[in-house]
Motif scaffolding. Sequence first.
Motif, PDB file in Angstrom:
ATOM      1  N   THR A   1       0.796  -1.233   0.000  1.00 47.42           N
ATOM      2  CA  THR A   1       0.000   0.000   0.000  1.00 47.42           C
ATOM      3  C   THR A   1       0.829   1.285   0.000  1.00 47.42           C
ATOM      4  O   THR A   1       0.320   2.322  -0.466  1.00 47.42           O
ATOM      5  CB  THR A   1      -0.971   0.018   1.197  1.00 47.42           C
ATOM      6  OG1 THR A   1      -0.234  -0.235   2.412  1.00 47.42           O
ATOM      7  CG2 THR A   1      -2.043  -1.048   1.037  1.00 47.42           C
TER       8      THR A   1
ATOM      9  N   ILE B   1       0.756   3.446  -3.149  1.00 53.52           N
ATOM     10  CA  ILE B   1      -0.361   4.329  -3.511  1.00 53.52           C
ATOM     11  C   ILE B   1       0.170   5.757  -3.727  1.00 53.52           C
ATOM     12  O   ILE B   1      -0.277   6.474  -4.626  1.00 53.52           O
ATOM     13  CB  ILE B   1      -1.454   4.314  -2.429  1.00 53.52           C
ATOM     14  CG1 ILE B   1      -2.162   2.950  -2.418  1.00 53.52           C
ATOM     15  CG2 ILE B   1      -2.480   5.435  -2.649  1.00 53.52           C
ATOM     16  CD1 ILE B   1      -3.179   2.798  -1.290  1.00 53.52           C
TER      17      ILE B   1
ATOM     18  N   ASN C   1      -0.234   8.227  -6.954  1.00 53.43           N
ATOM     19  CA  ASN C   1      -0.770   9.588  -6.829  1.00 53.43           C
ATOM     20  C   ASN C   1       0.189  10.617  -7.422  1.00 53.43           C
ATOM     21  O   ASN C   1      -0.230  11.584  -8.065  1.00 53.43           O
ATOM     22  CB  ASN C   1      -1.036   9.918  -5.358  1.00 53.43           C
ATOM     23  CG  ASN C   1      -2.185   9.119  -4.776  1.00 53.43           C
ATOM     24  OD1 ASN C   1      -3.000   8.561  -5.514  1.00 53.43           O
ATOM     25  ND2 ASN C   1      -2.250   9.049  -3.464  1.00 53.43           N
TER      26      ASN C   1
ATOM     27  N   SER D   1      -4.636   3.759  -8.485  1.00 52.78           N
ATOM     28  CA  SER D   1      -4.022   2.607  -7.822  1.00 52.78           C
ATOM     29  C   SER D   1      -5.115   1.625  -7.428  1.00 52.78           C
ATOM     30  O   SER D   1      -6.198   2.025  -6.986  1.00 52.78           O
ATOM     31  CB  SER D   1      -3.243   3.044  -6.581  1.00 52.78           C
ATOM     32  OG  SER D   1      -4.087   3.714  -5.658  1.00 52.78           O
ATOM     33  N   TYR D   2      -4.828   0.351  -7.606  1.00 53.86           N
ATOM     34  CA  TYR D   2      -5.768  -0.718  -7.259  1.00 53.86           C
ATOM     35  C   TYR D   2      -5.053  -1.715  -6.354  1.00 53.86           C
ATOM     36  O   TYR D   2      -3.880  -2.024  -6.558  1.00 53.86           O
ATOM     37  CB  TYR D   2      -6.267  -1.428  -8.520  1.00 53.86           C
ATOM     38  CG  TYR D   2      -6.913  -0.505  -9.514  1.00 53.86           C
ATOM     39  CD1 TYR D   2      -8.255  -0.161  -9.406  1.00 53.86           C
ATOM     40  CD2 TYR D   2      -6.164   0.061 -10.554  1.00 53.86           C
ATOM     41  CE1 TYR D   2      -8.848   0.716 -10.316  1.00 53.86           C
ATOM     42  CE2 TYR D   2      -6.751   0.939 -11.462  1.00 53.86           C
ATOM     43  CZ  TYR D   2      -8.091   1.261 -11.330  1.00 53.86           C
ATOM     44  OH  TYR D   2      -8.668   2.133 -12.221  1.00 53.86           O
TER      45      TYR D   2
ATOM     46  N   ARG E   1      -5.391   2.440   4.346  1.00 57.35           N
ATOM     47  CA  ARG E   1      -4.759   2.625   3.047  1.00 57.35           C
ATOM     48  C   ARG E   1      -5.604   2.029   1.926  1.00 57.35           C
ATOM     49  O   ARG E   1      -5.676   2.584   0.826  1.00 57.35           O
ATOM     50  CB  ARG E   1      -3.361   1.984   3.034  1.00 57.35           C
ATOM     51  CG  ARG E   1      -2.339   2.584   3.965  1.00 57.35           C
ATOM     52  CD  ARG E   1      -2.203   4.100   3.877  1.00 57.35           C
ATOM     53  NE  ARG E   1      -1.930   4.647   2.573  1.00 57.35           N
ATOM     54  CZ  ARG E   1      -0.717   4.972   2.118  1.00 57.35           C
ATOM     55  NH1 ARG E   1       0.354   4.772   2.888  1.00 57.35           N
ATOM     56  NH2 ARG E   1      -0.555   5.505   0.934  1.00 57.35           N
TER      57      ARG E   1
ATOM     58  N   GLU F   1      -7.919   4.386   0.441  1.00 56.47           N
ATOM     59  CA  GLU F   1      -7.335   5.438  -0.389  1.00 56.47           C
ATOM     60  C   GLU F   1      -7.180   5.007  -1.847  1.00 56.47           C
ATOM     61  O   GLU F   1      -6.895   5.838  -2.714  1.00 56.47           O
ATOM     62  CB  GLU F   1      -5.961   5.838   0.161  1.00 56.47           C
ATOM     63  CG  GLU F   1      -5.992   6.421   1.563  1.00 56.47           C
ATOM     64  CD  GLU F   1      -4.604   6.657   2.105  1.00 56.47           C
ATOM     65  OE1 GLU F   1      -3.647   6.687   1.296  1.00 56.47           O
ATOM     66  OE2 GLU F   1      -4.446   6.791   3.335  1.00 56.47           O
ATOM     67  N   SER F   2      -7.339   3.731  -2.123  1.00 64.98           N
ATOM     68  CA  SER F   2      -7.141   3.226  -3.477  1.00 64.98           C
ATOM     69  C   SER F   2      -8.360   3.526  -4.349  1.00 64.98           C
ATOM     70  O   SER F   2      -9.421   3.920  -3.861  1.00 64.98           O
ATOM     71  CB  SER F   2      -6.881   1.715  -3.447  1.00 64.98           C
ATOM     72  OG  SER F   2      -8.058   1.008  -3.109  1.00 64.98           O
TER      73      SER F   2
END
Length: 248
Positions: A123, A126, A130, A136-137, A207, A210-211
């Motif tokens: 993670t 990410i 960004n 992001s996946y 986290r 956040e993806s």
Amino acid sequence: MKKAELVFIPAPGMSHLVSTVEVAKLLVDRDERLSITFLIMKLRSYSKIDSFIDSVSAASIRFRFIDLPEDEPDPNNPDNALFSFVETQKPYIKEEVSKLVSLSDSSPGSPTLVGLVLDMFCTPMIEVANEFGVPSYIFLTSGATLLGLLFHIQALHGEQKVDPMEFKDSGAELIVPCLANPYPVKVLPSFLLNKEGLSIALAQARRFRESNGIIVNTFEELESRAINSFSNGNTPPVYPVGPNVEPQ
């Protein structure tokens, strides 16, 4: 047709690499414009991993593997070795992604980077996605029910200040949206019932949120309740891609 490229970042280790490659095969089979670059982190050299990569590379020209430098985990933090190691790899990941973006910008025939697919333990990358303005996946090798449980525990801890460790030896039960029946706290996964494990799980769940999406190794008929529990808009989109069974 404009070509597209995904960057996959698997966790170090054979099992996660194989699972990641199997998901990548599903994607390239569905879109002939897509190619995939794998950025390979290695805690140490394994001939089995090298042989596997060689066989996959020989079978598909749309897969490319790049080995990253082999840094050592922080010896002062053995309990968190994997995560500290992943952090050391971030500059190398950033450098390789930058090369891909530069090549795409300078060569009209090169594929466009369209996203990073990160192992559940990767993670921190990410932030790299960004920085380059691409989605992001997360690729979760576990099922949707575990994901739903992690999100629920994280929400309880953050919003209601509930600490599952307080109920470790009690008969308390949780009402978890991804489960049909109340869940006894005392049978939670062991990593959620110790301070270090809970801290890591909570950080991971935050986290994940956040993806741009989470790819889960499951299928709707198996975990329909869990998958439907993500439809409230409080989590990123969840995409079931299973069953993805590691070939023997």
